[in-house]
Design a protein around this motif. Structure first.
Motif, mmCIF file in Angstrom:
data_model
loop_
_atom_site.group_PDB
_atom_site.id
_atom_site.type_symbol
_atom_site.label_atom_id
_atom_site.label_comp_id
_atom_site.label_asym_id
_atom_site.label_seq_id
_atom_site.Cartn_x
_atom_site.Cartn_y
_atom_site.Cartn_z
ATOM 1 N N ALA A 1 0.425 -1.660 0.116
ATOM 2 C CA ALA A 1 0.320 0.087 -0.053
ATOM 3 C C ALA A 1 0.610 1.105 0.007
ATOM 4 O O ALA A 1 0.660 1.719 -0.877
ATOM 5 N N VAL A 2 2.252 1.081 0.825
ATOM 6 C CA VAL A 2 2.664 2.410 1.362
ATOM 7 C C VAL A 2 3.761 3.016 -0.344
ATOM 8 O O VAL A 2 2.766 3.813 -1.349
ATOM 9 N N ALA A 3 3.670 1.032 -0.909
ATOM 10 C CA ALA A 3 4.806 1.406 -2.737
ATOM 11 C C ALA A 3 3.345 1.460 -3.405
ATOM 12 O O ALA A 3 4.326 3.005 -4.119
ATOM 13 N N VAL A 4 2.449 1.386 -3.286
ATOM 14 C CA VAL A 4 1.559 1.758 -4.417
ATOM 15 C C VAL A 4 1.451 3.366 -4.529
ATOM 16 O O VAL A 4 1.476 4.392 -5.460
ATOM 17 N N ALA A 5 0.906 3.820 -3.522
ATOM 18 C CA ALA A 5 0.845 5.336 -2.411
ATOM 19 C C ALA A 5 1.837 6.493 -3.135
ATOM 20 O O ALA A 5 1.738 7.225 -3.752
ATOM 21 N N TRP A 6 3.107 6.084 -2.521
ATOM 22 C CA TRP A 6 4.214 6.529 -3.391
ATOM 23 C C TRP A 6 4.059 6.215 -5.196
ATOM 24 O O TRP A 6 4.543 7.706 -5.289
ATOM 25 N N HIS A 7 4.057 4.980 -5.771
ATOM 26 C CA HIS A 7 3.909 5.573 -6.953
ATOM 27 C C HIS A 7 2.883 6.500 -7.880
ATOM 28 O O HIS A 7 2.999 7.279 -8.441
ATOM 29 N N MET A 8 1.762 6.199 -7.191
ATOM 30 C CA MET A 8 0.536 7.472 -7.459
ATOM 31 C C MET A 8 0.714 8.866 -7.591
ATOM 32 O O MET A 8 0.442 9.654 -7.928
ATOM 33 N N SER A 9 1.123 8.977 -6.002
ATOM 34 C CA SER A 9 1.561 10.553 -5.844
ATOM 35 C C SER A 9 2.819 10.943 -6.856
ATOM 36 O O SER A 9 2.742 12.082 -7.356
ATOM 37 N N GLN A 10 3.760 10.159 -7.257
ATOM 38 C CA GLN A 10 5.150 10.588 -8.376
ATOM 39 C C GLN A 10 4.177 10.879 -10.138
ATOM 40 O O GLN A 10 4.241 11.262 -10.206
ATOM 41 N N ALA A 11 3.328 9.582 -9.652
ATOM 42 C CA ALA A 11 2.640 10.250 -11.265
ATOM 43 C C ALA A 11 1.382 10.773 -11.251
ATOM 44 O O ALA A 11 1.298 11.904 -12.690
ATOM 45 N N THR A 12 1.119 10.892 -10.205
ATOM 46 C CA THR A 12 0.183 12.375 -10.865
ATOM 47 C C THR A 12 -0.157 13.506 -10.176
ATOM 48 O O THR A 12 -0.260 14.539 -10.844
ATOM 49 N N GLY A 13 1.463 14.103 -8.946
ATOM 50 C CA GLY A 13 2.066 15.157 -9.230
ATOM 51 C C GLY A 13 1.606 15.718 -8.099
ATOM 52 O O GLY A 13 1.812 16.732 -7.596
ATOM 53 N N LYS A 14 0.808 15.446 -7.261
ATOM 54 C CA LYS A 14 -0.253 15.824 -5.696
ATOM 55 C C LYS A 14 0.214 15.962 -5.166
ATOM 56 O O LYS A 14 -0.119 16.524 -4.293
ATOM 57 N N ASP A 15 1.466 15.489 -4.698
ATOM 58 C CA ASP A 15 2.095 15.284 -3.288
ATOM 59 C C ASP A 15 3.679 15.757 -3.508
ATOM 60 O O ASP A 15 4.019 14.673 -4.130
ATOM 61 N N GLY A 16 4.351 16.637 -2.666
ATOM 62 C CA GLY A 16 4.872 16.849 -2.921
ATOM 63 C C GLY A 16 6.177 16.069 -1.684
ATOM 64 O O GLY A 16 7.262 16.122 -2.656
ATOM 65 N N ILE A 17 5.957 15.641 -1.049
ATOM 66 C CA ILE A 17 6.763 14.741 -0.070
ATOM 67 C C ILE A 17 7.250 13.946 -1.262
ATOM 68 O O ILE A 17 8.243 12.721 -1.154
ATOM 69 N N ALA A 18 5.964 13.217 -2.216
ATOM 70 C CA ALA A 18 6.188 11.855 -3.155
ATOM 71 C C ALA A 18 7.971 12.213 -3.916
ATOM 72 O O ALA A 18 8.471 10.951 -4.615
ATOM 73 N N THR A 19 8.207 13.504 -4.334
ATOM 74 C CA THR A 19 9.283 13.933 -5.211
ATOM 75 C C THR A 19 10.478 14.775 -4.576
ATOM 76 O O THR A 19 11.456 14.766 -5.194
ATOM 77 N N ILE A 20 10.425 14.450 -3.605
ATOM 78 C CA ILE A 20 11.511 14.575 -2.269
ATOM 79 C C ILE A 20 13.242 14.042 -2.363
ATOM 80 O O ILE A 20 14.384 14.913 -2.649
ATOM 81 N N PHE A 21 12.654 12.619 -3.102
ATOM 82 C CA PHE A 21 14.091 11.996 -3.435
ATOM 83 C C PHE A 21 14.813 12.183 -5.475
ATOM 84 O O PHE A 21 15.233 11.665 -4.736
ATOM 85 N N GLY A 22 13.494 13.315 -5.971
ATOM 86 C CA GLY A 22 13.473 13.015 -7.221
ATOM 87 C C GLY A 22 12.529 12.511 -7.673
ATOM 88 O O GLY A 22 11.604 11.038 -7.252
ATOM 89 N N ARG A 23 11.850 12.531 -9.080
ATOM 90 C CA ARG A 23 10.682 11.590 -10.194
ATOM 91 C C ARG A 23 11.818 10.267 -10.458
ATOM 92 O O ARG A 23 12.360 10.401 -11.436
ATOM 93 N N ILE A 24 11.002 9.325 -10.570
ATOM 94 C CA ILE A 24 10.936 7.861 -11.486
ATOM 95 C C ILE A 24 10.167 8.303 -12.359
ATOM 96 O O ILE A 24 9.368 7.759 -12.854
ATOM 97 N N ASP A 25 11.450 8.995 -13.593
ATOM 98 C CA ASP A 25 10.689 9.034 -14.573
ATOM 99 C C ASP A 25 11.636 8.406 -15.411
ATOM 100 O O ASP A 25 11.562 8.461 -16.981
ATOM 101 N N SER A 26 12.827 7.725 -15.129
ATOM 102 C CA SER A 26 13.577 6.684 -16.041
ATOM 103 C C SER A 26 14.345 5.666 -15.377
ATOM 104 O O SER A 26 14.256 5.857 -13.600
#
Length: 685
Positions: A132-157
């Motif tokens: 559940a935590v991994a899915v939430a981080w992944h969804m937040s990275q995909a939607t860009g709605k949560d700034g904390i999810a991108t604190i370590f960078g975006r997973i786009d490659s």
């Protein structure tokens, strides 16, 4: 000449007291299940790794070590190994640095701050759901709605995923790692209240924690599978899954599983050897009397404030690491199930198989621990019976998943309710932990038997009953881990009516790439509340009394020594640990100058009647009596000649009392009689 007394047994106690038959009988169920669910599947995996085996092919051509050459020559294996190690770095630092620091702050704070800290740190353990935590981080990275999810960078490659995922994993697991570290390091620090050295135990426990964290990272699957899903961000188990089940090459996948299992076996044997060589043991301290002060340093307000603030800071970082999951959990929207599966059936599939697995695997491990650690069939070498189980100490379902899948398919059990049961039916970690616990309490049982207590009732009360809550805790932990697992259910159960909550969550995420994908599906509120209440009660009334030490069993020092065995004379008591001091004034004491004892006091004259004594009339030899020739005292018989007083160089013959710079020596407690069942090489002092 009197005959010599019989020699003692080698282990230090009578051979009839070792209970070899009953002990081995208790170990038998665990040995049989380990053979069937661990040893045989491992052998099958090794055999399959030597064959050219495809997913649905019935032919398995022998190719020798070609599969291993394919694995080791390609860069994917070494990349996966490096990524697995990278995942473990930050959690290991947290476990061996922040965990002991938090435990030390709570240990010095007193009873109630320590217990409150224990309860609060139970929250990250009961609510943590890796998928559940991994899915939430992944969804937040995909939607860009949560700034904390991108604190370590975006997973786009793939390159960025290999760098970001280890930090995301560490942040998400921060609270759980601190909670687990608190469970193992607080009992070590509690030994300080008994006057024992904690450094050997801290080093031993820390080393085992490092090995366990490394083994866990090698088998990690959830975060890398959900967030990365590429060759550059796969662990060894992730690589095995891709090769065996996505590329349908069971031979090469089995080769990866065999190499992974070999690494895990080395780590497991190393941890077991550390526990055996250091004499690691767990015991339950007596419950303190109501109103009695707790042993150890007296806590003050400053230490309590520091401890509570430390817990608050850890919880703040825990919330930050779980924030994407928390924000998705409390979102207003709810996605409907695309499969139409019943929620009740999903929870039945999720919780019942791991619960039954845990009851069986921990139950047989408990029986084996009673045999090895409680009855001690080999004396002080009884823990060597753990070594045959040690290679599978850290082995999870990952390295055995290829063989497990093939066995389920050959038995026509795939995609059925029975396939959701884990193929591992004995918990080796529970066996090790419970054996270390029973070892300490077996010393108390032997001490009670030495006083005449009946064997069976005292064994049940002294060894079995105190270990039951610990066995229940381990069964609960295995149930939670099994319910949150995603690898095995995704392999054997993918139909609508055979999905677990993690698998169902993955299906729903595929349909709804949003925060409405019901990430709370894997953590139902009723289960969270019940588990939290049970764990909080254990923390306060049981876990807070556990003590982890190394070296010999201190309870065994009161047992009869070799000279007290039947047929041998009892030893003469001497001054030493556990014996009262000799009566009379200390050796350096002397009466003050001019002191004289009262008349009539003092030692009697060594020989002869007192001064002024005269025999009464009528007593004595008859008139004319003379001794016969040859009768009488032997030559030289009589009182000893007076001895000259020893020469002294000082006018005052009294010995000087000890000075302030040289404190009076106390008895060396390290010289106490050691238990014959403890290794002679490990000491605490």
């Amino acid at each position: 000449m009197a005959p010599h007394p019989p020699a003692l047994p080698v282990a230090g106690r009578p051979a009839a007291d070792r209970h070899l038959g009953p002990a081995l009988l208790l170990v038998l169920p665990a040995a049989v299940l380990a053979l069937a669910s661990l040893v045989v599947p491992t052998g099958q995996t090794i055999v399959r790794s030597l064959q050219d085996s495809r997913f649905l092919s019935s032919s398995h051509r022998f190719v020798g070590l070609d599969n291993y050459g394919t694995v080791l020559k390609e860069g994917d294996f070494w990349r996966a190994l490096g990524f697995s190690i990278a995942i473990a770095v930050v959690p290991i630092i947290v476990a061996v640095l922040i965990g002991p620091a938090l435990a030390a702050a709570l240990d010095q704070a007193g009873t109630w701050p320590r217990r409150v800290g224990r309860v609060l740190m139970s929250l990250p353990l009961v609510v943590f759901s890796p998928l559940a935590v991994a899915v939430a981080w992944h969804m937040s990275q995909a939607t860009g709605k949560d700034g904390i999810a991108t604190i370590f960078g975006r997973i786009d490659s793939p390159d960025k995923a290999a760098t970001v995922i280890p930090f995301v994993t560490a942040a998400a697991m921060f609270g759980a790692v601190c909670g687990l570290a608190l469970l193992v390091f607080l009992p070590v620090l509690r030994a300080r209240a008994e006057g024992r050295r904690i450094t050997p135990a801290m080093l031993a426990v820390g080393a085992i924690v490092v090995l366990a964290a490394a083994a866990t990272s090698l088998q990690a699957f959830t975060f890398s599978g959900v967030m990365g899903d590429s060759r550059k961000s796969s662990t060894l188990i992730g690589m095995q899954y891709n090769v065996a089940f996505r590329m349908a090459n069971l031979g090469v996948g089995s080769a990866v599983a065999t190499i992974t299992g070999l690494i895990l076996a080395v780590l497991g044997v190393g941890a077991t050897v550390i526990a055996i060589r250091t004499g690691l043991g767990i015991k339950l301290a007596p419950a303190p009397r109501r109103g009695a002060p707790e042993p150890g340093p007296r806590p003050d307000a400053a230490r309590s404030v520091i401890a509570i603030l430390s817990v608050v800071v850890v919880l703040i970082f825990t919330v930050l690491g779980l924030w994407p999951w928390l924000s998705a959990l409390f979102s207003s929207g709810h996605g409907s199930s695309p499969s139409g599966g019943s929620t009740g059936k999903i929870y039945l599939n999720t919780w019942v198989p791991p619960l039954l697995n845990a009851l069986v695997s921990v139950g047989v491990a408990f029986l084996a621990a009673l045999g090895i650690g409680g009855l001690r069939p080999l004396g002080r070498r009884s823990e060597l019976l753990l070594l045959p189980f040690a290679p599978w100490l850290f082995v999870g379902i990952g390295p055995l998943s290829v063989t497990g899948y093939e066995n389920e398919r050959s038995l026509h059990l795939l995609d059925k309710f029975t396939s959701l049961f884990s193929p591992i039916w004995v918990s080796v970690p529970a066996l090790l932990i419970l054996t270390l616990f029973c070892r300490r309490h077996a010393a108390r049982w032997r001490a009670q038997r030495a006083t005449g207590a009946p064997a069976a009732p005292s064994f049940f009360a002294t060894v079995v009953v105190p270990a039951l809550p610990l066995a229940g805790l381990l069964a609960g932990a295995i149930t939670l881990i099994g319910a949150q697992g995603v690898l095995w259910p995704s392999i054997v159960g993918v139909s609508v009516g055979n999905r677990t909550a993690p698998v169902e969550l993955l299906v729903r995420v595929g349909e709804f790439i949003s925060a409405n994908a019901q990430v709370g599906l894997t953590t139902p509120i009723v289960a969270v509340i019940l588990v939290f209440i049970a764990l909080a009660a254990l923390q306060i009334f049981y876990l807070d009394r556990l003590v982890i030490t190394t070296g010999p069993d201190e309870e065994a020092t009161g047992m009869p020594g070799p000279a007290q065995q039947p047929g041998r004379p009892a030893p003469i008591p001497a001054v030493g640990p556990g014996l009262p001091p000799p009566s009379g004034p200390p050796a350096w004491y002397a009466p003050p100058p001019g002191y004289a004892p009262p008349a009539g006091y003092g030692p009697p004259s060594p020989y002869g009647p007192p001064p002024g004594y005269a025999p009464q009339p009528g007593y004595g030899p008859p008139p004319g009596y003379a001794p016969q020739p040859g009768y009488g005292p032997p030559p030289g018989y009589g009182p000893p000649p007076p001895q000259a007083p020893p020469e002294t160089t000082s006018a005052d013959p009294r010995p000087e009392p000890p000075s302030a710079s040289e404190p009076e020596r106390k008895p060396d407690h390290g010289s106490e009689e050691r238990s014959s069942d403890d290794p002679p090489h490990a000491t605490d002092d």
